[in-house]
Design a protein around this motif. Sequence first.
Motif, PDB file in Angstrom:
ATOM      1  N   GLN A 119       0.813  -1.220   0.000  1.00  0.00           N
ATOM      2  CA  GLN A 119       0.000   0.000   0.000  1.00  0.00           C
ATOM      3  C   GLN A 119       0.850   1.277   0.000  1.00  0.00           C
ATOM      4  OE1 GLN A 119      -3.377   0.017  -0.334  1.00  0.00           O
ATOM      5  NE2 GLN A 119      -3.183  -2.202  -0.560  1.00  0.00           N
ATOM      6  N   ILE A 120       2.056   1.212  -0.565  1.00  0.00           N
ATOM      7  CA  ILE A 120       2.930   2.378  -0.637  1.00  0.00           C
ATOM      8  C   ILE A 120       2.596   3.218  -1.864  1.00  0.00           C
ATOM      9  CG2 ILE A 120       5.331   3.111  -0.918  1.00  0.00           C
ATOM     10  CD1 ILE A 120       6.165   0.664   0.663  1.00  0.00           C
ATOM     11  N   TYR A 121       2.201   2.591  -2.944  1.00  0.00           N
ATOM     12  CA  TYR A 121       1.902   3.292  -4.186  1.00  0.00           C
ATOM     13  C   TYR A 121       0.730   2.624  -4.873  1.00  0.00           C
ATOM     14  CZ  TYR A 121       4.768  -0.553  -5.943  1.00  0.00           C
ATOM     15  OH  TYR A 121       5.284  -1.782  -6.202  1.00  0.00           O
ATOM     16  N   GLU A 122       0.185   3.321  -5.859  1.00  0.00           N
ATOM     17  CA  GLU A 122      -0.906   2.792  -6.662  1.00  0.00           C
ATOM     18  C   GLU A 122      -0.414   2.614  -8.094  1.00  0.00           C
ATOM     19  OE1 GLU A 122      -4.460   5.130  -6.404  1.00  0.00           O
ATOM     20  OE2 GLU A 122      -3.973   5.727  -4.355  1.00  0.00           O
ATOM     21  N   THR A 123      -1.038   1.698  -8.802  1.00  0.00           N
ATOM     22  CA  THR A 123      -0.666   1.473 -10.196  1.00  0.00           C
ATOM     23  C   THR A 123      -1.879   1.609 -11.098  1.00  0.00           C
ATOM     24  OG1 THR A 123      -1.021  -0.906  -9.988  1.00  0.00           O
ATOM     25  CG2 THR A 123       1.211  -0.102  -9.604  1.00  0.00           C
ATOM     26  N   ASN A 149       2.133   8.647  -3.695  1.00  0.00           N
ATOM     27  CA  ASN A 149       1.620   9.775  -2.921  1.00  0.00           C
ATOM     28  C   ASN A 149       2.646  10.204  -1.888  1.00  0.00           C
ATOM     29  OD1 ASN A 149      -0.864   9.856  -4.228  1.00  0.00           O
ATOM     30  ND2 ASN A 149      -1.669   8.238  -2.911  1.00  0.00           N
ATOM     31  N   THR A 150       3.027  11.478  -1.935  1.00  0.00           N
ATOM     32  CA  THR A 150       3.911  12.040  -0.919  1.00  0.00           C
ATOM     33  C   THR A 150       3.101  13.017  -0.079  1.00  0.00           C
ATOM     34  OG1 THR A 150       4.655  13.793  -2.411  1.00  0.00           O
ATOM     35  CG2 THR A 150       5.939  11.771  -2.401  1.00  0.00           C
ATOM     36  N   LYS A 151       3.744  13.727   0.827  1.00  0.00           N
ATOM     37  CA  LYS A 151       3.024  14.625   1.742  1.00  0.00           C
ATOM     38  C   LYS A 151       2.273  15.738   1.024  1.00  0.00           C
ATOM     39  CE  LYS A 151       6.063  13.751   5.589  1.00  0.00           C
ATOM     40  NZ  LYS A 151       7.005  14.287   6.546  1.00  0.00           N
ATOM     41  N   GLY A 152       2.877  16.310   0.001  1.00  0.00           N
ATOM     42  CA  GLY A 152       2.216  17.431  -0.642  1.00  0.00           C
ATOM     43  C   GLY A 152       1.938  17.252  -2.116  1.00  0.00           C
ATOM     44  N   SER A 153       2.373  16.161  -2.692  1.00  0.00           N
ATOM     45  CA  SER A 153       2.197  16.006  -4.132  1.00  0.00           C
ATOM     46  C   SER A 153       2.141  14.527  -4.514  1.00  0.00           C
ATOM     47  CB  SER A 153       3.351  16.687  -4.878  1.00  0.00           C
ATOM     48  OG  SER A 153       4.565  16.061  -4.554  1.00  0.00           O
ATOM     49  N   ILE A 154       1.919  14.312  -5.786  1.00  0.00           N
ATOM     50  CA  ILE A 154       1.896  12.957  -6.331  1.00  0.00           C
ATOM     51  C   ILE A 154       3.031  12.853  -7.353  1.00  0.00           C
ATOM     52  CG2 ILE A 154       0.601  11.299  -7.715  1.00  0.00           C
ATOM     53  CD1 ILE A 154      -1.941  12.485  -6.586  1.00  0.00           C
ATOM     54  N   ILE A 155       3.835  11.819  -7.214  1.00  0.00           N
ATOM     55  CA  ILE A 155       4.914  11.558  -8.156  1.00  0.00           C
ATOM     56  C   ILE A 155       4.451  10.443  -9.091  1.00  0.00           C
ATOM     57  CG2 ILE A 155       7.300  10.802  -8.418  1.00  0.00           C
ATOM     58  CD1 ILE A 155       7.801  11.866  -5.581  1.00  0.00           C
ATOM     59  N   THR A 156       4.624  10.671 -10.383  1.00  0.00           N
ATOM     60  CA  THR A 156       4.179   9.712 -11.387  1.00  0.00           C
ATOM     61  C   THR A 156       5.386   9.114 -12.096  1.00  0.00           C
ATOM     62  OG1 THR A 156       2.201  11.044 -11.760  1.00  0.00           O
ATOM     63  CG2 THR A 156       2.746   9.389 -13.412  1.00  0.00           C
ATOM     64  N   PHE A 157       5.430   7.794 -12.151  1.00  0.00           N
ATOM     65  CA  PHE A 157       6.434   7.070 -12.920  1.00  0.00           C
ATOM     66  C   PHE A 157       5.731   6.396 -14.090  1.00  0.00           C
ATOM     67  CE2 PHE A 157       8.035   6.924  -8.551  1.00  0.00           C
ATOM     68  CZ  PHE A 157       9.308   7.454  -8.727  1.00  0.00           C
TER      69      PHE A 157
END
Length: 121
Positions: free
Chosen positions: A66-70, A80-88
């Motif tokens: 449950q650290i990231y979504e795909t 998901n980070t504290k203030g933003s979403i990082i996309t790979f």
Amino acid sequence: MLPVIFFIIWLYTIYVFKKNKLYFFYFVVGSSGFFIFMMYFGLKQIKDIFSNIVMKFIELVGNLTQIYETIPESYFILLNTKGSIITFVLDYECSGFIETLVYLSILIFFAKVNILEKFKY
């Protein structure tokens, strides 16, 4: 039409090298030609297979931790980070397609072992 002509020339060249026992040139021309033709002809089909395999594994780990979504359909990984979403974005460079293709190219045209020894290790 031009790739077909180059393919025929490549096949004839590796045939001549193999027949004349020029194993170094057979290896270099054969493995590099196989890599180039597979990148040209097989990139679209095979990269999707590799990307799907890697994405399923990443999705499994993401569901367990449950650290990231795909988003498997578009090969996105959302963190998901504290203030933003990082996309790979997962593409053919991340899937291991190029590395696997290089390994297969070298393995197929390495002339000093028989066919069973090539796949033993």
